[in-house]
Write an enzyme that holds these catalytic residues in place. Structure first.
Site, mmCIF file in Angstrom:
data_model
loop_
_atom_site.group_PDB
_atom_site.id
_atom_site.type_symbol
_atom_site.label_atom_id
_atom_site.label_comp_id
_atom_site.label_asym_id
_atom_site.label_seq_id
_atom_site.Cartn_x
_atom_site.Cartn_y
_atom_site.Cartn_z
ATOM 1 N N GLU A 277 -1.663 -1.184 -3.659
ATOM 2 C CA GLU A 277 -3.039 -0.242 -3.828
ATOM 3 C C GLU A 277 -2.762 0.633 -4.857
ATOM 4 O OE1 GLU A 277 -4.981 2.023 0.109
ATOM 5 O OE2 GLU A 277 -3.021 2.920 -0.481
ATOM 6 N N HIS B 33 0.872 -1.079 0.057
ATOM 7 C CA HIS B 33 -0.161 -0.004 0.087
ATOM 8 C C HIS B 33 1.047 1.211 -0.124
ATOM 9 C CE1 HIS B 33 -4.029 -1.506 0.817
ATOM 10 N NE2 HIS B 33 -3.699 -2.293 0.415
ATOM 11 N N GLU C 20 -11.231 2.481 1.238
ATOM 12 C CA GLU C 20 -11.051 3.062 2.551
ATOM 13 C C GLU C 20 -11.453 4.223 2.605
ATOM 14 O OE1 GLU C 20 -6.722 2.764 3.062
ATOM 15 O OE2 GLU C 20 -6.468 4.612 2.020
HETATM 16 C C1 NOJ Z 1 -3.030 2.727 4.379
HETATM 17 C C2 NOJ Z 1 -3.543 1.494 4.100
HETATM 18 O O1 NOJ Z 1 -4.036 1.670 2.464
HETATM 19 C C3 NOJ Z 1 -4.675 0.869 4.653
HETATM 20 O O2 NOJ Z 1 -5.117 -0.212 3.930
HETATM 21 C C4 NOJ Z 1 -4.199 0.654 6.293
HETATM 22 O O3 NOJ Z 1 -5.218 -0.056 6.879
HETATM 23 C C5 NOJ Z 1 -3.750 1.940 6.590
HETATM 24 N N1 NOJ Z 1 -2.814 2.493 5.881
HETATM 25 C C6 NOJ Z 1 -2.932 1.451 7.806
HETATM 26 O O4 NOJ Z 1 -1.535 0.799 7.689
HETATM 27 CA CA CA Z 2 -3.958 4.016 1.248
#
Ligand code: NOJ
Ligand code: CA
Length: 689
Positions: free
Chosen positions: A489, A470, A495
């Site tokens: 990502e 990510h 999210e």
């Molecule tokens: C960003 C990530 O994209 C997400 O999936 C993750 O939960 C948070 N960082 C915490 O690591």
């Molecule tokens: Ca992210």
């Protein structure tokens, strides 16, 4: 891994050319439809142009470099010789959106040298395929060029008009902006900011990130990206909105340097995909073909899988990553609850975030170095017990390394962190790089970080661990060489719907990304939210799709790891959850049945080993009827189809969870009429009878 090689190397030395001519050098794709012509300009600068079916798609575009402490490479060059050959093979992906990949191209290597001192020499190599081109610079070792500091790569792409573009700002730090749809002349990357929720962002120029996709007025689709970035900086494309031209603007650091290297070295491939139908962009494997074959050998220890996670509950605020808050999500008991749920529902893995110490001091802190510890669990989380409990139930743990972009801290612990994972006999980690990179002055997409991400892949491979990154550097097809790079990502994921202050991802987002960033490689969108209104947790946020579209994403967005992202309680006793139980994650073949960038797309994929097919269709904010022919099914065979559809009154905002399930018997002569609601979709499973 089997290799079906029909390797024809026709090395034809096209001859030593006179020192000062502008002789045009032509190379065509195997079908003859794509043509590249290399030439020198009047002042002897290397240039090229590209044709598709005899119409220009890239007009004469120049090539060159600027260096620190050395003269630029641009004018005053001569062509020394040209080498051409043809290559044709079929190779096998260990996991992927298809099993067999055809790799057929004609190559032309143009050897160039400077007429004057320092008489440096290099080659430009073009590989021309029926679905696009790749070209790169190759610098051999030479006396007049040892250590090299590149301050600019000046590769130009001169477009033939004011194309319609799907673009993201050329951010050196993140790919989580929404895509913009404008004509080329209206690209204004430094203004169209959408920064509010981004933990890092830096857009120094009117430039775009790649992949960037375009449609010409003749209806041809182009997508620009790069392949095989290795010890080099990532690219953005600076736009000249008046002359319809783009030039590479490498991602640098605050010292003004882009790439530090030494000869011999090759640059990444500059890549242009060409397609008459937008779906052909998605079916193309050009980016993989431009990468080197698998270096890791047998990676069967990585199993494509669906997974659940102690994850969405943190994004909803139901629990937290850190322990000090008093609502820690990553507890032994909670992990066991998820494992029980996964085991009951054909889900092979569990991601646990917030398991390790350091989360009290991550996002929003400047002094993040030395905080995260990648081997020490919080006291309420018994790592070994969770692993063993999962193993008994057939559910593997996915480890999590959030670095908070304190990269040196992570680098120092890489060996011990991955040794812990392999000592537990686990094979998967999700990494994260939230926040500004420490050391200050470096950016996520610059050479320093490109090398870090590669180092992580290599250490992980040594320990037989697959990686899902990510806040990554955009994939450039390196999963062919490092098949432990399984997902990333690299876009605005689910999210954002949980917490962004700008209304979340609009319905058209998921109709754009299959034709843009997803061309780079598999991505971890984390689909499957059923409680789209985020009831009880986030009254001011929501997922802007229907439930049927959330199901369709398992097919539309390719990733060999696919999350069932919602809380288990939202899936319990839900009839539509059957699709998530059933859907495959590893494919024999992929067909794009229809689509238009930013409007809709329908993709069918055949599961490896089972002869089951799955179809996903998504639309933007407009409802539509899509006619889908099942002529890809095995002729004469009957299939039992289960259709998960938007109900007639479904709507992404007003009625997102109105769905219908229909069952029918189908065969290769069946044609389906699918109704997709505004922001809606359709998901279909087809099991052979
Ligand atoms: C960003 C990530 O994209 C997400 O999936 C993750 O939960 C948070 N960082 C915490 O690591
Ligand atoms: Ca992210």
């Amino acid at each position: 891994m089997k290799k079906f090689a029909d390797y024809t190397l026709m090395a034809l030395l096209a001859g030593m050319l006179a020192c000062s001519n502008n002789n045009e050098q032509l190379v065509t794709s195997p079908s003859g439809e794509v043509k590249v012509i290399f030439s020198l300009t009047a002042d002897k600068q290397p240039s090229y142009r590209v044709y598709f079916k005899d119409s220009p798609v890239i007009e004469t575009s120049t090539l060159g470099f600027d260096f620190k402490d050395a003269p630029s490479l641009s004018k005053g060059m001569r062509v020394d010789s040209v080498l051409s050959n043809e290559f044709n093979e079929t190779w096998e992906l260990p996991w992927g959106e298809q099993r067999l990949v055809k790799n057929h191209y004609n190559e032309m290597k143009v050897f160039l040298s400077e007429k004057k001192s320092p008489n440096r020499h290099f080659a430009v190599t073009y590989r021309v395929y029926d679905d696009g081109i790749g070209f790169r610079y190759e610098f051999p070792q030479q006396e007049s060029m040892g250590d090299v500091t590149i301050t600019d790569e000046n590769t130009q792409f001169k477009l033939t008009g004011d194309h319609l573009c799907w673009w993201e700002p050329g951010d050196w730090d993140i790919y989580e902006h929404l895509y913009n749809t404008t004509s080329f002349s209206k690209i204004d990357a430094t203004k169209k900011r959408n920064h509010r929720d981004l933990a890092q962002t830096y857009i120094p120029e009117n430039a775009v990130n790649t992949p960037v996709t375009m449609k010409t007025s003749q209806g041809l689709y182009l997508s620009f990206h790069e392949a095989a970035v290795n010890n080099y900086a990532g690219v953005t494309l600076k736009v000249d909105t008046v002359n319809y031209s783009m030039t590479t603007e490498l991602v640098g650091n605050d010292s003004g340097v882009k790439v530090v290297t030494k000869t011999p070295f090759n640059t990444p491939w500059r890549m242009i995909q060409l397609a008459e139908k937008p779906g052909d962009l998605i079916e193309s494997r050009l980016i993989l073909n431009l990468n080197e074959p698998n270096k890791l050998g047998d990676v069967s220890w990585f199993k494509p899988t669906k997974y659940v996670g102690i994850w969405w509950e943190m994004h909803l605020g139901k629990s937290s990553w850190d322990m000090a808050s008093g609502k820690h999500g990553a507890t032994t008991a909670n992990a066991k609850r998820y494992i029980d749920f996964a085991a009951k529902n054909n889900i092979g893995a569990l991601l646990v975030e917030g398991w390790n110490t350091g989360w009290e001091h991550w996002i929003g802190f400047d002094d993040r170095e030395g905080v995260f510890d990648f081997v020490t669990p919080y006291p309420d989380y018994n790592l070994k017990e969770v692993v063993e409990y999962g193993r008994k139930k057939g559910v593997d743990l996915i480890m999590h390394h959030e670095t908070s972009s304190a990269v040196t801290t992570y680098d120092k612990q890489l060996d011990t962190a991955f040794a812990l994972i392999s000592s537990l006999n686990l094979h998967m980690v999700k990494t994260g790089y939230v926040g500004k990179i420490i050391p200050k002055g470096e950016y996520h997409h610059g050479q320093w970080m490109v090398n870090h991400y590669r180092r992580v892949l290599e250490v992980a491979a040594k320990h037989k661990v697959a990686v899902d990154v990510h806040e990554p550097f955009m994939a450039t097809g390196e999963r062919r060489t490092y098949p432990n790079f399984v997902s990333q990502e690299g876009f605005r994921g689910q999210e954002f719907n949980a917490w962004s202050s700008d209304g979340g991802n609009p319905p058209e987002h998921l109709a754009i990304i299959p034709f843009t960033c997803l061309l780079a490689g598999p991505m971890d969108y984390t689909p499957g939210i059923f409680n789209t209104k985020l009831k009880f947790y986030k009254p001011n946020n929501q997922v802007n799709n229907t439930l049927a579209q959330q199901l369709a994403l398992y097919v539309v967005i390719y990733s060999p790891i696919q999350m069932a992202a919602d809380l288990p309680e939202n899936y319990e006793n839900h009839p539509a959850f059957q699709f998530i139980r059933d859907v495959g994650v590893n494919w024999e073949q992929t067909r794009v049945l229809n689509g238009e960038v930013g409007d809709y797309v329908t993709i069918a994929r055949q599961e490896r080993g089972t002869n089951r097919w799955f179809i996903g269709a998504v639309t933007d904010e407009n409802s539509r009827e899509l006619r889908v022919k099942l002529d890809f099914l095995e002729p004469g065979k009957k299939y039992s189809a289960t259709l998960y559809l938007d109900a007639p009154d479904a709507h992404w905002d007003k009625n997102p969870s109105a769905y219908e399930i229909k069952k029918m018997e189908v065969d290769s002569s069946t044609e389906l009429n699918l109704y997709l609601a505004p922001g809606g979709g359709a998901a279909i499973s087809l099991f052979p009878l």
